[in-house]
Design a protein around this motif. Sequence first.
Motif, PDB file in Angstrom:
ATOM      1  N   ASN A  53      38.511 100.104  81.941  1.00 54.81           N
ATOM      2  CA  ASN A  53      37.933  99.015  81.579  1.00 54.81           C
ATOM      3  C   ASN A  53      37.899  97.710  82.165  1.00 54.81           C
ATOM      4  O   ASN A  53      39.235  97.337  82.479  1.00 54.81           O
ATOM      5  N   ASN A  63      33.381 100.350  75.399  1.00 55.33           N
ATOM      6  CA  ASN A  63      33.525  99.843  76.834  1.00 55.33           C
ATOM      7  C   ASN A  63      33.160 101.198  77.555  1.00 55.33           C
ATOM      8  O   ASN A  63      33.095 101.266  79.021  1.00 55.33           O
ATOM      9  N   SER A  64      33.365 102.400  77.086  1.00 53.59           N
ATOM     10  CA  SER A  64      33.177 103.606  77.780  1.00 53.59           C
ATOM     11  C   SER A  64      31.975 104.554  77.450  1.00 53.59           C
ATOM     12  O   SER A  64      31.794 105.357  78.074  1.00 53.59           O
ATOM     13  N   THR A 107      33.701 100.334  84.440  1.00 54.84           N
ATOM     14  CA  THR A 107      32.488  99.817  83.801  1.00 54.84           C
ATOM     15  C   THR A 107      32.371  98.494  84.224  1.00 54.84           C
ATOM     16  O   THR A 107      32.992  98.055  85.150  1.00 54.84           O
TER      17      THR A 107
END
Length: 303
Positions: A53, A63-64, A107
Amino acid sequence: MFRLHRLKQPREAQYLRMAIQQCQGECPTVREVEFYAEPSAAVEFPDWAIVVNTEEGPLSPENSHLFVSLIRQCEDWKQLLFQQIAHADMDEAFAAAEPRPLCALLTGSGRQWCQFQREPWRGMQEVLKNRNLPIWGACGGAQILAILEDTGVDKPWDCPRCRDPTSPKSPIYTHIGHTGPAKCGDFSKNLSERGKYKVRIVARDPAFEGLPELFETMEAHYGQIAYLPKGWVRVVTKGSKGVTENQCIQVADRYIYAAQFHIERPGTPETSQKIMSNFLKAAKRWGGYNPNGKPVPPPEPLQ
């Protein structure tokens, strides 16, 4: 969330006591423990990837999930396991611990790099410098790879809004353009690339095998990588309506990619699945985290 601990030599024991010094949350949890007769025992474990992240703050599945969702659509990689970690927790020791990861996926980020603390990125810089792990960085994840490679954490970072143009601190990071003045982090006066854009392959590389020279992908960015770090090559550039030259750059002899476009965002599923599948195959061929990995052939420029 799985770890192997190898003793230097076998020990005969009737009992084992585990001492836990710290944990995340209210109490530690151990779900299963296995023991093997030899310290060198081969332990089979499914392939897994680290999702790093790039944002600051608490971890969130949001976030994933874009990377996870994409890989679940890739026919040969639907069972791939994941562990999401904060960028401050990513370092060589984490990547090297058994069972070793197949790759790291970085990300995107919605903030300016001048607004970040630099020190938490030291571990990720270590991983990048050592070149032992295949990496795919998307958008902000691509930009931070370039910054870590070119500027590093020991020098200050800036952005085009706060930058002294006569003495830039991290010149490898720039903006597409501005329509007026604004503060750092305010993108209301920034030019952008958003939506579907055509990009062009300029060098043959396993990650883009099977794709036409000109293909469509998703863009969502204001910032960009201004030039190639030393030892990197450009493999994808802009199409006829694009403005970002460095759409995907790569360490010349490793499967380490910094892609300004978003294969993990919905919009071009077949192309995204192809690129991700190709990257994971290359990472598997390299051996995942592999300190003994040999240099790979550099991308071959197209005529």
